[in-house]
Motif scaffolding. Structure first.
Motif, mmCIF file in Angstrom:
data_model
loop_
_atom_site.group_PDB
_atom_site.id
_atom_site.type_symbol
_atom_site.label_atom_id
_atom_site.label_comp_id
_atom_site.label_asym_id
_atom_site.label_seq_id
_atom_site.Cartn_x
_atom_site.Cartn_y
_atom_site.Cartn_z
ATOM 1 N N LEU A 25 2.957 10.592 1.640
ATOM 2 C CA LEU A 25 2.380 9.433 0.949
ATOM 3 C C LEU A 25 2.780 8.109 1.599
ATOM 4 N N THR A 26 3.408 8.171 2.775
ATOM 5 C CA THR A 26 3.840 6.930 3.437
ATOM 6 C C THR A 26 2.688 5.963 3.680
ATOM 7 N N PRO A 27 1.526 6.419 4.195
ATOM 8 C CA PRO A 27 0.415 5.468 4.389
ATOM 9 C C PRO A 27 -0.021 4.796 3.092
ATOM 10 N N ALA A 28 -0.087 5.574 2.003
ATOM 11 C CA ALA A 28 -0.499 4.997 0.717
ATOM 12 C C ALA A 28 0.532 3.983 0.229
ATOM 13 N N LYS A 29 1.827 4.264 0.450
ATOM 14 C CA LYS A 29 2.864 3.320 0.036
ATOM 15 C C LYS A 29 2.793 2.032 0.840
ATOM 16 N N ASP A 30 2.471 2.150 2.133
ATOM 17 C CA ASP A 30 2.314 0.943 2.953
ATOM 18 C C ASP A 30 1.163 0.084 2.443
ATOM 19 N N VAL A 31 0.047 0.739 2.104
ATOM 20 C CA VAL A 31 -1.107 0.008 1.562
ATOM 21 C C VAL A 31 -0.737 -0.644 0.232
ATOM 22 N N LEU A 32 0.013 0.092 -0.596
ATOM 23 C CA LEU A 32 0.430 -0.462 -1.885
ATOM 24 C C LEU A 32 1.241 -1.737 -1.706
ATOM 25 N N GLY A 33 2.151 -1.739 -0.744
ATOM 26 C CA GLY A 33 2.966 -2.931 -0.514
ATOM 27 C C GLY A 33 2.121 -4.132 -0.128
ATOM 28 N N VAL A 34 1.141 -3.918 0.754
ATOM 29 C CA VAL A 34 0.266 -5.013 1.185
ATOM 30 C C VAL A 34 -0.573 -5.521 0.018
ATOM 31 N N LEU A 35 -1.146 -4.608 -0.771
ATOM 32 C CA LEU A 35 -2.027 -5.014 -1.870
ATOM 33 C C LEU A 35 -1.251 -5.704 -2.991
ATOM 34 N N ARG A 36 -0.007 -5.267 -3.226
ATOM 35 C CA ARG A 36 0.805 -5.935 -4.260
ATOM 36 C C ARG A 36 1.095 -7.375 -3.864
ATOM 37 N N GLU A 37 1.400 -7.595 -2.598
ATOM 38 C CA GLU A 37 1.633 -8.969 -2.150
ATOM 39 C C GLU A 37 0.353 -9.793 -2.244
#
Length: 545
Positions: free
Chosen positions: A225-237
């Motif tokens: 799930l690393t790619p999804a977590k990276d996307v989550l970090g960008v979208l949260r910001e």
């Protein structure tokens, strides 16, 4: 409904070929003639590179005027740059003067007052300029003062910086620097304007996407799930930045200021919600030319569809999806591909005509271009064909061991064609395309070493010169002190010339000064200068004695 003129289409007196002969111009190809002689209604022209689209657009205006289907002042031409607008306007004006000399058209008579003669001048401008004019004429309809201030990019950045510095809302989890947040505010505000979206709409969409991503089940294997977590970090910001964007837009409204993207968005809103605006424009312009349509944004598509989707308007959009270059500011080649459905009428989708003969290149070059562009193939795009009498052409591929060898090889190749064996100039010109701007200095140096004149198009050549690079670095540091990369260039470059040991000492000294409180009678600036001088004397620097 707008009428082009009282004269019906069956009253056409002059063909495109007849007009070309009268003006002593090459006769149009069958593809060009079909475009030039198209009747009223929306038409998409898919024009490949070098296919003569500007000439065909000018010829279409001349054909409409020669057959009394429109008067010149009923013609509107829109393009992206002032240079392209000036070129199209000059070409149409030249053809109309030729039409008058040939006796095929008589312009309105001058009344002797020196005033502009009605019916004699087409309107050709950029998309943004046209949108700005619409907003000024109709801004009061949506409660905006028509004398608003147009913000430059620097002015918009200042307001964005003010919005960020004022913001006192939650920013937990934000890892970006203040300068990066300002850039994000500017980027998001521009993208929303080009797509005709509000902060509330984007927030709702982001909340939905975040909820779905956060609800993903654990995958198989560690790190799945690393790619999804990276996307989550960008979208949260990005979600944290959106309320600041909203504050930025409100600050612009309070200052009665608009930037270029705001003008397009507001013009689209006016056109789509105020039918009378579209009727006024259709009464004014009955022939409309849309250049480089593949680079229009969603807001521009909404604007143009709301204004000119009318079977009585001779609307001609010209573009090539393979030449779309403005994706960074909301443009998409899909606007061109959607044209037939967006401008469909009772009889079905809008007509599509090709311009596929390239007048610029020889056969082998076109063959290579068609092979290269094949993966990009979309609906309505045809392979380019060579002009009648085109040469076979040559395409050469060379592989060299280093960038320096490549630059020297390019310079030798150009020099062999720039001069004849006797050393005289041949009159030929050449263009060198580089993949990266960092390659410019090597190529420029090699060309100049071969005694060839060099012109670097745009600001790229200026920005890579050391003096200008140092100036740009200084301006960056003044604007954003967190830009360590630009500060390092200044400190280690020819302006200051600090070495690695000096930089390490400066860093340690700066941290010490930052952490040490100033006591009574102890002034930071005096301490800084005194102790630096002591350290300089310890290194044996005579200037410190």
């Amino acid at each position: 409904m707008t009428e082009i003129l009282d004269r019906p289409p069956t009253s056409v007196r002059h063909s495109a070929r007849d007009i070309a002969v009268a003006l002593e111009l090459p006769p149009p190809t069958p593809e060009q003639a079909a475009v030039i002689e198209a009747g009223p209604g929306p038409l998409l022209v898919v024009a490949g590179a070098g296919s003569g689209k500007t000439e065909t657009m000018a010829a279409r205006v001349v054909w409409l005027v020669a057959n009394d289907l429109v008067t010149p002042d009923q013609v509107l031409g829109l393009t992206f740059t002032r240079k392209a607008a000036a070129e199209l306007s000059a070409r149409i004006g030249k053809r109309l003067r030729g039409l008058e000399r040939a006796g095929l058209w008589t312009p309105p008579a001058d009344d002797g007052t020196g005033a502009e003669v009605l019916g004699g001048t087409p309107t050709v401008s950029t998309y943004h300029s046209y949108a700005g004019r619409l907003v000024r004429e109709h801004a009061l309809r949506v409660g905006i003062e028509p004398e608003f201030r147009v913000l430059t990019e620097a002015g918009a950045w200042q307001l964005a910086a003010e919005s960020v510095s004022r913001w006192d809302g939650p920013m937990d989890g934000m890892t970006r620097s203040e300068g990066n947040i300002i850039d994000a505010v500017m980027s998001l505000a521009g993208e929303m304007a080009e797509h005709v979206r509000t902060p509330a709409e984007v927030m709702a969409h982001l909340d939905e996407v975040l909820a779905r991503l956060e609800g993903l089940p654990d995958g198989d294997g560690r790190g799945s799930l690393t790619p999804a977590k990276d996307v989550l970090g960008v979208l949260r910001e990005r979600r944290l930045v959106l309320p600041v964007v909203e504050a930025f837009l409100e600050l612009k409204r309070s200052r009665e200021s608009l930037d270029f993207a705001d003008q397009i968005a507001l013009a689209a809103r006016l056109a789509s919600t105020m039918p009378q605006v579209g009727q006024i424009e259709r009464d004014r312009f009955t022939a409309v030319l849309l250049d480089e349509f593949q680079d229009t944004s969603e807001a521009q598509l909404t604007l143009l569809r709301s204004l000119f989707h009318d079977p009585a308007v001779a609307l001609t959009a010209v573009g090539d999806p393979n030449q779309s270059i403005y994706g960074w500011r909301g443009a998409s080649a899909t606007t061109l591909l959607r044209f037939p459905s967006e401008f469909a009428g009772p009889q079905g989708p809008a007509d599509v005509l090709p311009l596929s003969t390239s007048w610029r290149n020889d056969e082998l070059i076109l063959a290579a271009a068609n092979v290269t562009a094949a993966p990009l193939a979309t609906a309505h795009v045809q392979p380019l064909t060579a002009r009648p009498g085109a040469g076979p052409g040559t395409v050469t591929i060379d592989r060299l061991e280093s960038a320096e060898a490549e630059a020297a090889h390019v310079a030798a190749w150009v020099a062999a064609r720039w001069r004849s064996p006797s050393g005289r100039r041949t009159g030929r010109s050449a263009a060198v395309l580089c993949r990266r701007r960092s390659s410019f200095p090597l190529v420029i140096e090699a060309l100049r070493a071969a005694d060839l004149p060099v012109e670097v198009v745009g600001l790229g050549g200026l920005l890579v010169t050391p003096e200008v690079s140092d100036l740009v670095a200084a301006l960056w540091v003044v604007q954003d002190p967190t830009r360590g990369d630009q500060l390092m260039r200044l400190l280690s470059g020819p302006v200051v010339r600090l070495g690695a040991a000096d930089l390490a000492g400066l860093w340690a000294w700066a941290r010490e000064l930052h952490d040490r409180p100033a006591g009574p009678g102890r002034h930071g600036a005096d301490l800084h200068e005194g102790e630096l001088a002591t350290r300089a004397r310890a290194r044996g620097d005579p200037a410190a004695s």
